[in-house]
Design a protein around this motif. Structure first.
Motif, PDB file in Angstrom:
ATOM      1  N   HIS A 167      99.436 -17.967  -8.955  1.00 60.80           N
ATOM      2  CA  HIS A 167      98.371 -18.557  -9.878  1.00 60.80           C
ATOM      3  C   HIS A 167      99.071 -19.088 -11.014  1.00 60.80           C
ATOM      4  O   HIS A 167     100.101 -18.392 -11.350  1.00 60.80           O
ATOM      5  CB  HIS A 167      97.629 -17.236 -10.408  1.00 60.80           C
ATOM      6  CG  HIS A 167      96.405 -17.784 -10.996  1.00 60.80           C
ATOM      7  ND1 HIS A 167      95.718 -18.774 -10.755  1.00 60.80           N
ATOM      8  CD2 HIS A 167      95.818 -17.195 -12.234  1.00 60.80           C
ATOM      9  CE1 HIS A 167      94.607 -18.946 -11.661  1.00 60.80           C
ATOM     10  NE2 HIS A 167      94.719 -17.692 -12.530  1.00 60.80           N
ATOM     11  N   VAL A 168      98.875 -20.429 -11.200  1.00 60.80           N
ATOM     12  CA  VAL A 168      99.706 -21.088 -12.303  1.00 60.80           C
ATOM     13  C   VAL A 168      99.559 -20.426 -13.588  1.00 60.80           C
ATOM     14  O   VAL A 168     100.397 -20.653 -14.630  1.00 60.80           O
ATOM     15  CB  VAL A 168      99.380 -22.673 -12.466  1.00 60.80           C
ATOM     16  CG1 VAL A 168      99.748 -23.156 -10.978  1.00 60.80           C
ATOM     17  CG2 VAL A 168      97.637 -22.827 -12.577  1.00 60.80           C
ATOM     18  N   ARG A 181     104.865 -19.425  -4.541  1.00 59.20           N
ATOM     19  CA  ARG A 181     104.304 -20.085  -5.555  1.00 59.20           C
ATOM     20  C   ARG A 181     104.564 -21.779  -5.069  1.00 59.20           C
ATOM     21  O   ARG A 181     103.448 -22.437  -5.010  1.00 59.20           O
ATOM     22  CB  ARG A 181     104.658 -19.899  -7.024  1.00 59.20           C
ATOM     23  CG  ARG A 181     104.050 -20.989  -8.007  1.00 59.20           C
ATOM     24  CD  ARG A 181     104.990 -20.538  -9.398  1.00 59.20           C
ATOM     25  NE  ARG A 181     104.293 -21.635 -10.527  1.00 59.20           N
ATOM     26  CZ  ARG A 181     103.745 -20.810 -11.447  1.00 59.20           C
ATOM     27  NH1 ARG A 181     103.207 -19.646 -11.461  1.00 59.20           N
ATOM     28  NH2 ARG A 181     103.236 -21.933 -12.461  1.00 59.20           N
ATOM     29  N   VAL A 182     105.459 -22.054  -4.689  1.00 59.31           N
ATOM     30  CA  VAL A 182     105.877 -23.341  -4.395  1.00 59.31           C
ATOM     31  C   VAL A 182     105.155 -23.558  -3.040  1.00 59.31           C
ATOM     32  O   VAL A 182     104.479 -24.491  -2.477  1.00 59.31           O
ATOM     33  CB  VAL A 182     107.213 -23.712  -4.429  1.00 59.31           C
ATOM     34  CG1 VAL A 182     107.603 -25.033  -3.582  1.00 59.31           C
ATOM     35  CG2 VAL A 182     107.714 -24.004  -5.638  1.00 59.31           C
ATOM     36  N   ALA A 183     105.341 -22.628  -1.831  1.00 65.50           N
ATOM     37  CA  ALA A 183     104.848 -22.718  -0.659  1.00 65.50           C
ATOM     38  C   ALA A 183     103.410 -22.980  -0.637  1.00 65.50           C
ATOM     39  O   ALA A 183     102.776 -23.521   0.321  1.00 65.50           O
ATOM     40  CB  ALA A 183     105.420 -21.508   0.258  1.00 65.50           C
ATOM     41  N   ASP A 184     102.577 -22.409  -1.402  1.00 62.96           N
ATOM     42  CA  ASP A 184     101.163 -22.343  -1.392  1.00 62.96           C
ATOM     43  C   ASP A 184     100.702 -23.629  -1.700  1.00 62.96           C
ATOM     44  O   ASP A 184      99.809 -24.157  -1.116  1.00 62.96           O
ATOM     45  CB  ASP A 184     100.687 -21.117  -2.765  1.00 62.96           C
ATOM     46  CG  ASP A 184      99.460 -21.161  -2.769  1.00 62.96           C
ATOM     47  OD1 ASP A 184      98.511 -20.858  -1.567  1.00 62.96           O
ATOM     48  OD2 ASP A 184      98.501 -21.192  -3.579  1.00 62.96           O
ATOM     49  N   LEU A 243      98.966 -30.993  -8.400  1.00 63.77           N
ATOM     50  CA  LEU A 243      98.895 -29.546  -8.047  1.00 63.77           C
ATOM     51  C   LEU A 243     100.474 -28.849  -7.285  1.00 63.77           C
ATOM     52  O   LEU A 243     100.779 -28.128  -8.206  1.00 63.77           O
ATOM     53  CB  LEU A 243      98.108 -29.397  -6.506  1.00 63.77           C
ATOM     54  CG  LEU A 243      96.741 -29.835  -6.851  1.00 63.77           C
ATOM     55  CD1 LEU A 243      95.699 -30.091  -5.249  1.00 63.77           C
ATOM     56  CD2 LEU A 243      95.740 -29.235  -7.780  1.00 63.77           C
ATOM     57  N   LEU A 244     101.198 -29.867  -6.606  1.00 65.67           N
ATOM     58  CA  LEU A 244     102.267 -29.508  -6.411  1.00 65.67           C
ATOM     59  C   LEU A 244     103.206 -29.217  -7.727  1.00 65.67           C
ATOM     60  O   LEU A 244     103.820 -28.279  -7.967  1.00 65.67           O
ATOM     61  CB  LEU A 244     102.974 -30.049  -5.525  1.00 65.67           C
ATOM     62  CG  LEU A 244     104.553 -29.925  -4.936  1.00 65.67           C
ATOM     63  CD1 LEU A 244     104.607 -28.604  -4.603  1.00 65.67           C
ATOM     64  CD2 LEU A 244     105.262 -30.952  -3.812  1.00 65.67           C
ATOM     65  N   LYS A 245     103.002 -30.379  -8.590  1.00 60.59           N
ATOM     66  CA  LYS A 245     104.112 -30.311  -9.544  1.00 60.59           C
ATOM     67  C   LYS A 245     103.899 -28.827 -10.737  1.00 60.59           C
ATOM     68  O   LYS A 245     104.687 -28.324 -11.167  1.00 60.59           O
ATOM     69  CB  LYS A 245     103.669 -31.375 -10.637  1.00 60.59           C
ATOM     70  CG  LYS A 245     104.540 -31.722 -11.743  1.00 60.59           C
ATOM     71  CD  LYS A 245     104.562 -33.245 -12.389  1.00 60.59           C
ATOM     72  CE  LYS A 245     105.289 -33.408 -13.567  1.00 60.59           C
ATOM     73  NZ  LYS A 245     105.077 -34.652 -14.108  1.00 60.59           N
ATOM     74  N   ALA A 246     102.522 -28.579 -10.666  1.00 62.35           N
ATOM     75  CA  ALA A 246     102.146 -27.501 -11.658  1.00 62.35           C
ATOM     76  C   ALA A 246     102.744 -26.290 -11.032  1.00 62.35           C
ATOM     77  O   ALA A 246     103.019 -25.388 -11.882  1.00 62.35           O
ATOM     78  CB  ALA A 246     100.415 -27.569 -11.740  1.00 62.35           C
ATOM     79  N   LYS A 247     102.730 -26.252  -9.708  1.00 63.89           N
ATOM     80  CA  LYS A 247     103.306 -24.769  -9.013  1.00 63.89           C
ATOM     81  C   LYS A 247     104.877 -24.902  -9.093  1.00 63.89           C
ATOM     82  O   LYS A 247     105.497 -23.603  -9.488  1.00 63.89           O
ATOM     83  CB  LYS A 247     102.818 -24.813  -7.599  1.00 63.89           C
ATOM     84  CG  LYS A 247     101.417 -24.579  -7.431  1.00 63.89           C
ATOM     85  CD  LYS A 247     101.080 -23.217  -7.349  1.00 63.89           C
ATOM     86  CE  LYS A 247      99.680 -22.879  -6.858  1.00 63.89           C
ATOM     87  NZ  LYS A 247      99.220 -21.679  -6.544  1.00 63.89           N
ATOM     88  N   LEU A 253     112.657 -22.517  -9.633  1.00 63.77           N
ATOM     89  CA  LEU A 253     113.257 -23.471  -8.262  1.00 63.77           C
ATOM     90  C   LEU A 253     113.211 -24.918  -8.990  1.00 63.77           C
ATOM     91  O   LEU A 253     113.616 -25.636  -8.054  1.00 63.77           O
ATOM     92  CB  LEU A 253     112.718 -23.271  -7.227  1.00 63.77           C
ATOM     93  CG  LEU A 253     112.396 -21.833  -6.537  1.00 63.77           C
ATOM     94  CD1 LEU A 253     111.499 -21.740  -5.439  1.00 63.77           C
ATOM     95  CD2 LEU A 253     113.987 -21.290  -6.096  1.00 63.77           C
ATOM     96  N   GLU A 254     113.003 -25.232  -9.998  1.00 64.41           N
ATOM     97  CA  GLU A 254     112.789 -26.521 -10.702  1.00 64.41           C
ATOM     98  C   GLU A 254     114.155 -27.433 -10.187  1.00 64.41           C
ATOM     99  O   GLU A 254     113.950 -28.408  -9.836  1.00 64.41           O
ATOM    100  CB  GLU A 254     112.653 -26.764 -12.151  1.00 64.41           C
ATOM    101  CG  GLU A 254     111.192 -26.108 -12.336  1.00 64.41           C
ATOM    102  CD  GLU A 254     111.296 -24.823 -12.919  1.00 64.41           C
ATOM    103  OE1 GLU A 254     110.399 -24.349 -13.762  1.00 64.41           O
ATOM    104  OE2 GLU A 254     112.212 -24.028 -12.295  1.00 64.41           O
TER     105      GLU A 254
END
Length: 277
Positions: A167-168, A181-184, A243-247, A253-254
């Protein structure tokens, strides 16, 4: 088995979409294999994965959050984990709890499997409902997998942390949680929105997901993992840039991910041809 050009051999599929249980991996995989077999055979887990889709899809007409979503997220999470291990990334969740490296993918797999079960209560605020439900399941699952009491407590805590932090609104404190988080967010292809789209749903989540043709993961350069996203029109930008950027933000892992989205539609009047995060 794919040939990872900068991080050894990866046991994920060649395009990083499906984790290959029988492949060679960049981590000790015996405990994970046992866990995946347990998950597949467990009647209660299966029932949750089916029941948790009723509120988001049937009642809210939202995107899929059931068994298929969980399979995709778990596959992407394990592929991403394997690729990162191949690049020499050191994970901190299991290690800081005094657990072994073999427990890292178990944490990732269990968290990916159980992260959305809170949907059986309500779509809204579902990560917080997932915590007590997952905790009850883990109290049964972890002893069956051979964990003793101290390691049950520690592994359970790490799995619940990862579930909460998909959850963000919550910040991951471990890379295991960051991977989930990223995989979701990487479950964004057309099939994700098939049910609401066929029922007439035309919200931005549904329309933008319909524009994503494929998501693939590969070994990248400079100790990074390359995530390639193929779009059929500019609506897919919402999935990537919102969506992806927020996760990814705050995942830890940025600096380990290179994300490239390409508009594959052959049209001279393309609004968006390529974006890179």
């Amino acid at each position: 088995m794919s040939d990872a050009t900068s991080g050894g051999d990866s046991g994920s599929s060649g395009d990083g979409r499906v984790y290959d249980v029988d492949g060679d991996h960049n981590f000790p995989d015996e405990r994970l294999t046992e866990t995946l077999e347990y998950i597949a055979d467990d009647e209660e887990i299966t029932a949750y994965l089916e029941a948790q889709n009723v509120n988001p899809v049937a009642r809210k007409r939202y995107n899929d959050h059931g068994k298929k979503h969980v399979e995709i997220v778990r596959n992407r999470a394990l592929c991403l984990y394997d690729l990162l291990k191949g690049e020499g990334v050191e994970f901190n969740g299991a290690t800081e709890q005094g657990l072994s490296e073999a427990d890292e993918p178990v944490i990732v797999a269990l968290a990916a499997t159980l992260h959305d079960i809170g949907h059986v209560v309500h779509r809204d605020q579902h990560p917080y409902y997932s915590i007590p439900l997952a905790a009850d399941l883990l109290d049964r699952i972890l002893p069956d997998l051979g964990y003793d009491v101290p390691d049950i407590v520690r592994t359970k805590g790490e799995v619940l942390h990862a579930i909460l932090c998909h959850h963000v609104e919550e910040d991951p404190l471990t890379l295991e949680a960051g991977v989930l988080r990223v995989a979701d967010a990487l479950d964004m292809e057309q099939g994700r929105s098939r049910i609401p789209y066929e029922r007439g749903g035309r919200g931005i989540n549904t329309v933008s997901s319909q524009a994503i043709k494929a998501v693939t993961l590969h070994p990248g350069e400079d100790n990074a993992v390359l995530i390639e996203i193929e779009m059929t029109n500019a609506a897919g930008v919402y999935q990537v840039d919102n969506l992806l950027k927020a996760k990814v933000r705050g995942s830890g892992l940025e600096d380990r991910l290179r994300i490239v989205a390409l508009n594959a539609h052959e049209d001279d009047d393309q609004i968006v041809e390529r974006i890179e995060l």
